[in-house]
Write an enzyme that holds these catalytic residues in place. Structure first.
Site, PDB file in Angstrom:
ATOM      1  N   SER D 251      13.407  26.979  -0.334  1.00 18.27           N
ATOM      2  CA  SER D 251      12.597  27.874   0.488  1.00 18.27           C
ATOM      3  C   SER D 251      11.828  28.821  -0.408  1.00 18.27           C
ATOM      4  O   SER D 251      12.308  29.191  -1.488  1.00 18.27           O
ATOM      5  CB  SER D 251      13.531  28.651   1.416  1.00 18.27           C
ATOM      6  N   LYS D 257      18.691  28.987   0.539  1.00 15.81           N
ATOM      7  CA  LYS D 257      18.585  28.075   1.674  1.00 15.81           C
ATOM      8  C   LYS D 257      18.257  26.661   1.215  1.00 15.81           C
ATOM      9  O   LYS D 257      17.476  26.461   0.298  1.00 15.81           O
ATOM     10  CB  LYS D 257      17.494  28.581   2.620  1.00 15.81           C
ATOM     11  N   ASN D 259      16.848  23.172   2.807  1.00 11.47           N
ATOM     12  CA  ASN D 259      16.205  22.628   4.001  1.00 11.47           C
ATOM     13  C   ASN D 259      16.173  21.103   3.988  1.00 11.47           C
ATOM     14  O   ASN D 259      15.956  20.503   2.939  1.00 11.47           O
ATOM     15  CB  ASN D 259      14.774  23.151   4.096  1.00 11.47           C
ATOM     16  N   ARG D 290     -18.732  -6.194  21.509  1.00 11.08           N
ATOM     17  CA  ARG D 290     -18.300  -5.288  20.418  1.00 11.08           C
ATOM     18  C   ARG D 290     -18.484  -3.878  20.937  1.00 11.08           C
ATOM     19  O   ARG D 290     -19.596  -3.495  21.317  1.00 11.08           O
ATOM     20  CB  ARG D 290     -19.137  -5.509  19.146  1.00 11.08           C
TER      21      ARG D 290
END
Lengths: 367, 367, 367, 367
Positions: D251, D257, D259, D290
């Site tokens: 982080s 942290k 993640n 087309r």
């Protein structure tokens, strides 16, 4: 638009955020003045390995992590602690999204204004030019080409109004810190001033309505453009022949054929715009204080959406400029399929064209 | 909401359009007064075979054709020519869409206001109650439950603001006649007065931005609700335990289990809302003066979208009312995963909750 | 199709599941024979308050909970414990989804086969009928109307093939018990036999690819139909005039006008089909052993998708049957816009029509 | 995957088409042998200004027009007439789409196989490891981690099966000439041989089911991956703790942290994949021989879809490899929330894991 939405633009925007944050915090005495100056000075995209940062972003699901690391290395250990001070990745990305969006909106508003002016010109010039109106793809009753252009104009102006309103009211910094609680109000205010963005009433980390509003305005302008391009393609059919494109696209197999290439591209771009708006709508329901997937889906979708909405408007503008209304053919088609006289419809159509001009001319002239 | 969007509601709205049109035209001397009275008197849904009209609608791609035919029969040959005079199917349907939307908006705004008030109460009551903030689905730093509720509140209020603005500014009659040129301005004004809708600057037959704006506001309120419901489901996980639902749903196989049924339904409804908004966005690019498919896709999509957006908000409101925050568990989870003190985050969170209350309380109290 | 997908059909399917489960378990000696008979006997929709169950379903996010409760009450306390024995709500719903889907597929395959046959007839009858091919909405070179119909046919047959394959290979019971682990293989086999569904290799509670495959096949057949309807609308334009619809829709404002109502409705239905397919695709990523929102979004989306895909095919079939090719106009348009002779293109087109007939005639004749 | 889908890859594929066409036509005596050799020799991407071609493509809504022009210039006026002989832009683009898709499928199948193997390993290693099953996001009854992995495996294998089947059966050349009538069968066959693609029964210019099938298979594999990533994120929640990611993302604001970055990216990629699949589904209903917008929307959508589906699978594979199941925590959570013994559920779960291994091991080992 591609440039305004590319990796370099995003990295540039993140660096502007970091520079503005450090400058503001230095002004407020939160970080040392030299740190503010050093950080601000280092926030130049040319000093960074942008491809390397894009690659490293995968490991943390955010380009901010490697960019802040590189910035800290650049300013050295003395100032490193003051880089990105009190901010989180989302502050940097969301604010950058607003900076990138501002560039995108300015480009888009420029083209939307030009497109509006072209429609206005058509509404005026062909105000009373009779043509067949077609409902459910069948010839119905008379209208005028100016009235048709006035409807196009209305669509563009409504969308342009939403884009302008977003540009004016909703481009706000994000500074909620790690978990999106209230950032210090003086820093928020200073940051907003530095970046010429609004200071929001509240952080908007997990209230993503702002992005949904942007998506809605972008898809609307793309739709207004695709509506015009679609009509133009229909009018340019050989059997209808009420529009000729001067510089139509050539064919690889049939040298004589002239294709409404720009208008076709506008319609393809609108299809892509609808898809990206869908991604952004769905992203509202993200988890807790920062979503695990929905938020990360937003940045590329916003960039893509600006690209394709911008493409839809730019290609339509080119198509409209290139359009040569065939008023004789309009009249002869009308006489062929709606032989009886319908003066009151023509009068109503011309009046509507005039009314649209009155409504929108000033707005378009002002800018 | 199901009632407000059903076939009966639509037929009722179309009949109100036809009645108001005849009444207005009678006032203005365009149709005989007795015709106005007779038509207006006959425009009662109970006089019509609504299922039969729905079946007959398939043959003309519009319920207006059989409904007008039935109405003409009802008033008899003397007044029949004055039924639907000068109007086209799209005038009736688009105006009815606005009438139906007004009912839907009123229901939805009522629930959105209630949901806002519940969030406001939570923001106030738990302003300073510590809990863990979670970003990217990992515990991050402290926040307060009031701050979380304030974010929910912000999402609801932004969406509610868009709905209110649409309700106030964009509910307009449609009266452009067969091909969407300008209807007579006195009739437009009278019709608008009769139906308490706005008289638009221009007809909007083929400028469908109005519908896209409505779709955007509806998906946004559904998203704001689904965001709350999603968070509630996550907090109610057994391992997290920070919310308990008092009247949770039971399981057919596991009698002890308590499921967050309402919140689950809100999320399912939001998924459906995103889909319908996509239909409406794509419909902007319709053909000429009335699209052959895109316009006909709008009415059911608008009805469905109100249904599911209304469902998302109503179920979330029930879920929030039923929610029992477990403040001890909030605190113990926080201490377990973020042991160090973080008073400044708690202060910031509580301040944000207070700020949100200041911002929104008056608005919510006024209604 | 509306009947095959309505509340009554779903309740009926759930009751068939419960009856088949009890019968199988009685055969295997898992529940008493009298319980099997009593439960099976009670599983008649007419014995249940279907509206009441629909209302009660909201509280548990599943109609199975109130339905099983009502069934238990109906069979009395002696047999109640043997109702829904060893099963979970999802077993009942997922199996019912397959039963409902089978009904839907049979209806849809019937119409798709009819549509294929009509295209086959056109390909044969107009194999060598010259007309202008149009690429990028401009007249290009000659083709034949039979070749055009052969392309339509190809689209229908590819989609029909997917529907058939799903019907044959992928309609499987679900019986994984409360958390989707392996149900007893003898019960799974017996249940499958009772319901004439396949016994899957594994339960599929949280592997939702099966539903995504169904969605894909349904959107494909709707798209194949909408392609035909779209072409028909374009050919029916007054300025083109190569198709006339015999029983075209009337207009509420312009009595002379004939609208391609069925084809228009097919296109509107396809737009709705795309939306519902999107809901089902997104539902794949549900949580753990049973999703909290994504799964609940599936049932209504499947019902809606069958409704609109069925509508797209049925309306297109009606449109094709109602179609009157104007071969003189085809020829005169061709001569007008592609004056030079192009025999080799006409030969290639006719050969392709023949080849398509050879490929698909047997398949269409067999059913 | 980015490389396999970029401008260079597309230009390379178009040049391979042109080279194979010329070579085939030379073998068949349709063009002079020297022309075949010269053209084939000139079809090297390094000889072309790819950025310039991308820019010029806007004017004709196709990169083939400027590329063929450049190729003609390169081979000189003597051989220029034999470049792109008898072909149209769509032949070149559609065939290139298949070539590009083959590269993409090979990459994706490689990763899907690896992901399948990882799930198989988990299913085997943790076949009998008890953990709580969670339905509607509440702890329900016991399962085993191996059973959960077996469900993941099933999802991956079903999707992988569809991708393989498409790779095997549906990668076909396109050669219908200017308006999509039947190309010469010997040239079609030779072209198919040169490019190792199938020779289709019929040209598929305006029957786009093939692309919808590809889109469905791609979104399905992305969904199967996102399902795994979503579960992994939920299990990695701090409060659940049943999975730890060894090399989780860091982080920018909270150094402690960790993640679940890869799994998060997989979910974001799945959201984008759903959007692109929607574009491709909607493109089925294009105009005539087309489409004017729908076809042009396909190429970028296919490229994008491969990119994001590939990203979803690759990131999920990395996440699964990086996953450290915490079996003690699985057991303690289970004991905490489901205290009573449930041996029969554990046995069923373990049996299911074993059954899945039996079903899929050979298939995964074979490649």
């Amino acid at each position: 638009m591609a440039g305004a939405m590319g990796d370099i633009a995003w990295v540039g925007a993140i660096l502007r955020f970091e520079a503005a944050l450090a400058t503001t915090q230095a002004h407020l005495g939160i970080v040392p003045p030299e740190a503010g100056a050093a950080i601000s000075d280092a926030c130049r995209p040319s000093l960074f390995d942008i491809d390397g940062i894009a690659r490293a972003a995968v490991a943390s699901a955010s380009p901010v992590v490697p960019l802040v690391a590189a910035l800290r290395e650049l300013v050295g250990p003395g100032f490193a602690p003051f880089v990105h001070f009190g901010a989180t990745s989302q502050d940097a990305i969301d604010t950058s999204m607003m900076l990138v969006a501002r560039e995108g909106l300015d480009l888009l508003l420029g083209d939307a204004t030009s497109l509006g002016r072209e429609c206005l010109l058509l509404a005026g010039r062909y105000r009373a030019t009779p043509m067949a109106a077609r409902t459910l793809m069948k010839v119905a009753l008379p209208t005028t080409f100016g009235c048709k252009a006035a409807m196009w104009l209305q669509g563009v102006m409504e969308a342009r109004g939403r884009l302008s309103a977003f540009r004016r009211d909703r481009l706000a910094v994000q500074l909620g810190g790690p978990v999106g609680t209230l950032g210090p109000q003086d820093v928020v205010a200073g940051l907003a001033r530095e970046l010429s963005l609004a200071a929001p009433d509240l952080p908007w980390h997990s209230a993503r309505g702002r992005v949904v509003e942007l998506a809605g305005a972008l898809v609307q302008v793309a739709g207004a453009a695709a509506k015009i391009s679609g009509d133009a393609i229909l009018l340019a059919q050989d059997e209808v022949g009420e529009i000729v494109f001067e510089e139509a696209g050539v064919s690889s197999a049939m040298p004589h054929k002239r294709n409404p290439a720009r208008a076709i591209e506008a319609r393809a771009a609108f299809a892509a715009a609808c898809a990206q708006a869908g991604v952004l709508n769905a992203s509202m329901a993200g988890e807790h204080e920062r979503a695990a997937g929905a938020w990360q889906a937003e940045w590329p979708a916003v960039s893509e959406l600006f690209g394709v909405a911008g493409g839809a408007v730019a290609r339509t503008l080119e198509a409209v400029v290139d359009m040569r209304p065939q008023t004789d053919r309009m009249r002869s088609n009308l006489e062929r399929f709606v032989p009886q006289p319908h003066d009151e419809h023509l009068r109503a159509a011309a009046t509507m064209a005039g009314r649209a001009i009155d409504l929108f001319a000033k707005e378009l002239g002002d800018e």
